[in-house]
Design a protein around this motif. Structure first.
Motif, mmCIF file in Angstrom:
data_model
loop_
_atom_site.group_PDB
_atom_site.id
_atom_site.type_symbol
_atom_site.label_atom_id
_atom_site.label_comp_id
_atom_site.label_asym_id
_atom_site.label_seq_id
_atom_site.Cartn_x
_atom_site.Cartn_y
_atom_site.Cartn_z
ATOM 1 N N PRO A 108 39.425 57.032 24.524
ATOM 2 C CA PRO A 108 39.297 57.148 25.997
ATOM 3 C C PRO A 108 39.776 55.883 26.675
ATOM 4 N N ALA A 109 40.221 56.097 27.878
ATOM 5 C CA ALA A 109 40.701 54.956 28.652
ATOM 6 C C ALA A 109 39.522 54.075 29.035
ATOM 7 N N PRO A 110 39.689 52.805 29.039
ATOM 8 C CA PRO A 110 38.569 51.906 29.403
ATOM 9 C C PRO A 110 38.179 52.099 30.874
ATOM 10 N N ARG A 111 36.801 52.133 31.089
ATOM 11 C CA ARG A 111 36.291 52.320 32.453
ATOM 12 C C ARG A 111 36.352 50.996 33.202
ATOM 13 N N PRO A 112 36.650 51.083 34.442
ATOM 14 C CA PRO A 112 36.664 49.825 35.223
ATOM 15 C C PRO A 112 35.260 49.285 35.388
ATOM 16 N N GLU A 113 35.162 48.019 35.424
ATOM 17 C CA GLU A 113 33.869 47.378 35.603
ATOM 18 C C GLU A 113 33.346 47.695 37.012
ATOM 19 N N PRO A 114 32.033 47.949 37.117
ATOM 20 C CA PRO A 114 31.475 48.218 38.462
ATOM 21 C C PRO A 114 31.641 47.021 39.370
ATOM 22 N N GLU A 115 31.789 47.377 40.612
ATOM 23 C CA GLU A 115 32.082 46.334 41.588
ATOM 24 C C GLU A 115 30.930 45.364 41.758
ATOM 25 N N PHE A 116 29.658 45.879 41.668
ATOM 26 C CA PHE A 116 28.543 44.997 41.966
ATOM 27 C C PHE A 116 28.310 43.977 40.862
ATOM 28 N N GLU A 117 28.878 44.257 39.618
ATOM 29 C CA GLU A 117 28.656 43.285 38.557
ATOM 30 C C GLU A 117 29.424 41.995 38.814
ATOM 31 N N SER A 118 30.459 42.106 39.604
ATOM 32 C CA SER A 118 31.223 40.899 39.888
ATOM 33 C C SER A 118 30.610 40.073 41.003
ATOM 34 N N ARG A 119 29.584 40.614 41.639
ATOM 35 C CA ARG A 119 28.965 39.890 42.722
ATOM 36 C C ARG A 119 28.046 38.812 42.159
ATOM 37 N N PRO A 120 27.805 37.793 42.916
ATOM 38 C CA PRO A 120 26.947 36.710 42.408
ATOM 39 C C PRO A 120 25.505 37.184 42.267
ATOM 40 N N THR A 121 24.807 36.582 41.341
ATOM 41 C CA THR A 121 23.405 36.892 41.062
ATOM 42 C C THR A 121 22.517 35.916 41.819
ATOM 43 N N PRO A 122 21.199 36.236 41.937
ATOM 44 C CA PRO A 122 20.311 35.316 42.661
ATOM 45 C C PRO A 122 20.231 33.942 42.050
#
Length: 471
Positions: A40-54
Motif C-alpha cells: 500500500p501507498a504510504p499514508r501522509p502524516e496527519p497535519e496536527f502531528e507537525s504542530r508544536p506540543t505544549p
C-alpha cells in the motif's frame, strides 16, 4: 522451434510465451495468478502531528490551546470554579451565559460565528496575558462552612411560617394526618338514627356515652407489677362479697390483665358461688402444692374462671379447717399469686382481729370499705375506719374508696347524700351503687344482666380504684 512451456521461462513471462507460441500479443485477461501483492501507498502524516506540543511552550502553557483549537484557555482557576458551583443558582435568564430575551416583533440577533483556527505555523511571539479573574469573596477555612445564602433562605422561611408550623409539618402522627370525625353513638335515639340512616347521619355521642368512654379510659390506665386490693366491712349482709365479684369482673372484662379474687373469709366464704365452679381445689390445696407451681397453667388448676375472665381462688367450706388459715398462710398465698396476676382482690371476713387480717392489711395497696344504705351499715363502716386509724393504718384509710351499696330496693328515710359527705371527709373517693335485682338474687354474677345505672356505678368504682395505681 521446440515446444516450450511457460515454466521453462526463468522469469515466468506469460507474454513472451504467447508471442513465441502463437505470434500474437497476450490479451488483457492473461495475468499471472501468483503475482506478488502490491504494497500500500504510504499514508501522509496527519497535519496536527507537525504542530508544536505544549512542552515547546514552557513560557506560556495556554498558548498551544489557542493555536491548536482556535480559542483561548479558561483563565479561571480551580478555586474560581468551586466558588461558582457553591453559589446559589441565578434565576432563569439572569446568568452570564443565558440567552438575551427579545421583545415580540423584534428580530432575534444572530449569534456571532465561531472563530476559525489560524492556519499555518504558530507565531513565535508570546501570547498576551490572560485577563485578570473577577474578585470573589474569600472562602472560610474548615469543614463547617455553610452557604450564607442557604442560611438566609432558611431563616426567612422560619420567619414566614413560624417555628410551631415547622414542627407541625414534620409530625406524621395519626392524630394530625387523619381528618377529625365524630364517634358513632352507642346508645339512645342517636344510635337508632345512626343505624336507620345507614350510618350516613351521625349525631355524635351522647353525654352518657362520653362519660362511659372517659371512665373506661381511667380504668385502662397502665399498671406495673401486682396491685393488691382488700375489701373490708365489720358488718355482714352489706354486699361485700358481691362487690368483690362485680369489681373484679369489671377489671377483668375491660383490662387485658390477669385478675384473681381470693376468698379470705374464715367463716365459710361464698365468693366461689359468684362464678361458675370449675374445680373443687381451694387455697389450702394451692399452699400444699406451692413447691410444684412454676407456671401460670399450674396456678390455673386451682382457680375457677367466669365469663368476664375473673378467676376466683376459693376458701375451705368447713369452718373448722378454715381457722388454720393464718397470717403466714395469706402472705404465702399472695406472694405466690403476684408472680402470675396483675390485680389481686381479697374478700376479707368481718372479724378485724382474725390472724389473716393482719396479713391482709400488711400487704394491701388499697382498701375498699363497703357500707349499706342503712344507718347501722354506715356506722359499721365508720367504725372500721376508726379501728384502722387507731392501729397504724391511717394512710390506707386516706387512700381508701368507700362504697355505699344499696342492697335493698328502698333505703327508707336515710339521706344517702349526708352519708356520702361523711365518708368523703375521710376517704379519697365515695361511690354509690344503686339497687339491682340481678345482684339481689345472690347467684352467679353476669355483667350483661345488670341495669345500665349499675354498670355505670361499677365502672365509676373501678375508675376510682385505678386512680390509685402507681404512676
Amino acid at each position: 522451434m521446440s515446444e516450450r512451456e511457460p515454466q521453462d521461462y526463468p522469469d515466468g513471462s506469460v507474454g513472451r510465451y504467447v508471442r513465441e507460441r502463437w505470434g500474437t500479443e497476450p490479451s488483457a485477461t492473461h495475468r499471472p495468478r501468483d503475482r506478488a501483492p502490491v504494497p500500500p501507498a504510504p499514508r501522509p502524516e496527519p497535519e496536527f502531528e507537525s504542530r508544536p506540543t505544549p512542552r515547546q511552550y514552557l513560557d506560556a502553557p495556554a498558548r498551544p490551546v489557542a493555536e491548536v483549537w482556535g480559542r483561548a484557555a479558561d483563565p479561571r482557576s480551580v478555586e474560581d470554579l468551586e466558588a461558582e458551583l457553591e453559589a446559589p443558582n441565578p434565576p432563569h435568564g439572569a446568568g452570564p451565559g443565558a440567552p438575551r430575551r427579545t421583545e415580540p416583533g423584534t428580530p432575534a440577533q444572530a449569534a456571532p460565528p465561531p472563530a476559525e483556527p489560524p492556519a499555518g505555523p504558530p507565531s513565535a511571539g508570546p501570547l498576551p496575558p490572560p485577563p485578570a479573574p473577577s474578585p470573589r469573596p474569600p472562602r472560610p477555612s474548615g469543614s463547617g462552612w455553610t452557604d450564607p445564602g442557604a442560611v438566609a433562605a432558611q431563616e426567612a422561611q422560619r420567619a414566614r411560617i413560624g417555628e410551631a408550623d415547622l414542627a407541625g409539618a414534620a409530625d406524621l402522627s395519626s392524630a394530625r394526618l387523619l381528618r377529625p370525625s365524630k364517634r358513632p353513638p352507642q346508645s339512645g335515639w342517636r344510635r337508632v338514627v345512626y343505624r336507620l340512616s345507614g350510618r350516613l347521619i351521625n349525631p355524635g355521642e351522647s353525654p352518657a356515652d362520653i362519660r362511659k368512654r372517659e371512665l373506661t379510659t381511667r380504668v385502662n390506665q397502665p399498671l406495673l407489677g401486682c396491685y393488691k386490693i382488700a375489701m373490708l366491712s365489720l358488718k355482714g349482709g352489706v354486699g361485700k362479697t358481691t362487690m368483690t365479684a362485680t369489681l373484679g369482673a369489671t377489671f377483668a372484662s375491660l383490662r387485658g390483665d390477669r385478675v384473681v379474687a381470693v376468698d379470705a373469709n374464715p367463716d365459710r366464704g361464698t365468693l366461689s358461688q359468684k362464678i361458675p365452679l370449675e374445680t373443687s381445689a381451694t387455697v389450702r390445696h394451692l399452699l400444699r402444692d406451692a413447691q410444684r407451681v412454676r407456671r401460670y397453667t399450674d396456678v390455673r388448676a386451682y382457680t375457677s374462671q367466669g365469663p368476664s375472665r375473673l378467676e376466683v381462688l376459693a376458701s375451705d367450706q368447713d369452718p373448722a379447717v378454715s381457722e388454720a388459715f393464718s397470717e403466714d398462710d395469706y402472705r404465702r398465698t399472695v406472694n405466690l399469686l403476684e408472680h402470675f396476676y396483675n390485680i389481686v382482690l381479697t374478700d376479707c371476713g368481718t372479724g378485724l382481729m382474725h390472724s389473716a387480717m393482719y396479713g391482709v392489711l400488711g400487704v394491701a395497696d388499697q382498701l375498699i370499705i363497703v357500707s349499706s344504705g342503712s344507718i347501722d351499715g354506715a356506722r359499721s363502716a365508720s367504725a372500721t375506719m376508726d379501728w384502722l386509724d387507731a392501729h397504724g393504718h391511717a394512710d390506707l384509710v386516706a387512700n381508701a374508696v368507700a362504697v355505699i351499696n344499696c342492697v335493698h330496693r328502698r333505703a327508707g328515710g336515710v339521706d344517702l347524700d349526708r352519708v356520702a359527705e361523711h365518708f368523703a371527709l375521710r376517704c379519697r373517693a365515695v361511690v354509690r351503687v344503686p339497687f339491682d335485682a340481678h345482684l339481689e338474687e345472690g347467684a352467679e354474677v353476669d355483667l350483661d344482666r345488670l341495669d345500665p345505672a349499675t354498670r355505670i356505678a361499677l365502672l365509676e368504682l373501678a375508675a376510682s380504684v385505678a386512680d390509685g395505681f402507681p404512676s
